[in-house]
Design an enzyme around this catalytic site. Sequence first.
Site, PDB file in Angstrom:
ATOM      1  N   GLY A  48       1.047  -1.343  -0.252  1.00 49.17           N
ATOM      2  CA  GLY A  48       0.200   0.333   0.057  1.00 49.17           C
ATOM      3  C   GLY A  48       1.055   1.406   0.170  1.00 49.17           C
ATOM      4  N   ILE A  72       2.595   2.844   6.601  1.00 47.57           N
ATOM      5  CA  ILE A  72       1.932   3.529   7.714  1.00 47.57           C
ATOM      6  C   ILE A  72       1.494   3.206   8.499  1.00 47.57           C
ATOM      7  CG2 ILE A  72       1.079   5.662   5.887  1.00 47.57           C
ATOM      8  CD1 ILE A  72      -2.072   4.291   6.690  1.00 47.57           C
ATOM      9  N   ASP A  73       1.599   1.869   8.678  1.00 47.13           N
ATOM     10  CA  ASP A  73       0.894   0.558   9.844  1.00 47.13           C
ATOM     11  C   ASP A  73       2.373   0.620  10.853  1.00 47.13           C
ATOM     12  OD1 ASP A  73      -1.759   0.546   8.381  1.00 47.13           O
ATOM     13  OD2 ASP A  73      -1.393  -1.592   8.596  1.00 47.13           O
ATOM     14  N   ARG A 115     -20.772   8.766  17.508  1.00 44.88           N
ATOM     15  CA  ARG A 115     -20.125   9.064  15.713  1.00 44.88           C
ATOM     16  C   ARG A 115     -19.047   8.165  15.959  1.00 44.88           C
ATOM     17  NH1 ARG A 115     -25.092   9.877  15.925  1.00 44.88           N
ATOM     18  NH2 ARG A 115     -26.451  12.510  14.432  1.00 44.88           N
TER      19      ARG A 115
HETATM   20  O1  F6P Z   1      -0.297  -1.822   4.757  1.00 48.31           O
HETATM   21  C1  F6P Z   1      -1.474  -0.241   5.742  1.00 48.31           C
HETATM   22  C2  F6P Z   1      -3.024  -0.481   4.941  1.00 48.31           C
HETATM   23  O2  F6P Z   1      -2.857   1.393   4.500  1.00 48.31           O
HETATM   24  C3  F6P Z   1      -3.322  -1.035   6.478  1.00 48.31           C
HETATM   25  O3  F6P Z   1      -3.462  -0.362   7.215  1.00 48.31           O
HETATM   26  C4  F6P Z   1      -5.111  -1.159   6.325  1.00 48.31           C
HETATM   27  O4  F6P Z   1      -5.258  -2.114   6.024  1.00 48.31           O
HETATM   28  C5  F6P Z   1      -4.699  -1.816   4.183  1.00 48.31           C
HETATM   29  O5  F6P Z   1      -3.305  -1.047   4.033  1.00 48.31           O
HETATM   30  C6  F6P Z   1      -5.772  -1.213   3.228  1.00 48.31           C
HETATM   31  O6  F6P Z   1      -4.899  -1.417   2.255  1.00 48.31           O
HETATM   32  P1  F6P Z   1      -5.196  -1.258   0.460  1.00 48.31           P
HETATM   33  O7  F6P Z   1      -4.974  -0.117  -0.030  1.00 48.31           O
HETATM   34  O8  F6P Z   1      -5.159  -2.729  -0.654  1.00 48.31           O
HETATM   35  O9  F6P Z   1      -6.721  -1.433   0.725  1.00 48.31           O
END
Ligand code: F6P
Length: 341
Positions: free
Chosen positions: A11, A126-127, A266
Amino acid sequence: MKRYGILCDGGDAPGINAAIRAVARAAFEEDDEVLGFQDGFFGLVGNDVKIITKHTVSGILPLGGSILGISRFNPLKDPKHIQAIKENFKKNALTLLILIGDRDTITIANKLADEGIPSIVIPKTIDNDIYGTDYSIGFNTAVTKIGSALDDLHSTASAHHRVMVVETMGRETGWLALFGGLAGGADYIIIPEVPYKIEEVAAHIERRKKEGKNFSIVVVAEGAPLPGDGNENIETDEFGHPVNRKRRVGYTIMEHLEKLTHIKSRTTVLGYIQRGGTPTVDDRILATRLGVSAVKFASEGKFNGVVGVKEEKIVFTPLSESAGKIHRADKKFYELARIFF
Ligand code: F6P
């Protein structure tokens, strides 16, 4: 002269372009060449390649996204793809691959090493869940965005006397929720690393109300377990990771809290905003250091590893040591955040 093939896998994360620029400029210093593969492993399998020049990387330092594109594509699933990678590596006369990627990239790189394809992984996500570095490229920018979103959400939550549940990314770890919550003054943080009971979160919110706090901000990582028995039959992607957007963690937790506290609630799902936009100075500097260090390691003949930063020092972790491991959120930061709940 060396010839590096660079691609981005997984990602996207702010700072990828800064890393591409750093690799290219460091390589040019040594009179080495850099080839860029488009859209991650798709480009390597399909030989969609271009020469990177000084001109290619000029002006890209502050840009989000990736000038080379990026994808989640697992070439290990098909032996034909591995074969194509081997052929294209040879055809382009590459010395090694520089992979700007995440945990899955490390798994792929480790397997490619067994197939005779050398690489160095520059960690971005970012994780912040990559084993072998304290921080990965993009994390600081995403945390900055979460902190600023919490600032904004405070005023609306307070005006309406609401509970505001804020869902952050973080597929299997709580770094984003934890650091974002610390930066933005969360009143409760729910992350996979720290077990919780929804009744206790509700009791905490009610206690705050009795103390005169007429609103609460609850930050929850998308990968946190759901209350009760909502954690079965989770859909997974082609790497076996949970597809969190379908778990609706933020909404589910909000519904439970509203039921238990009878306070209007919310949910805000921060989503891909966390991955977009220009990188912070911290991410630019991290990306620059890691990119230049990757080339330095390569020129010293060190490869098949992850270049990272630990306690401010550049480190090299073998792929075989990092693969399959996860860098979990450090509970000492949770203890710090808890003081402010
Ligand atoms: O790996 C980073 C991340 O942004 C995660 O936090 C998230 O769950 C995932 O990618 C989402 O991935 P995609 O871009 O495949 O929807």
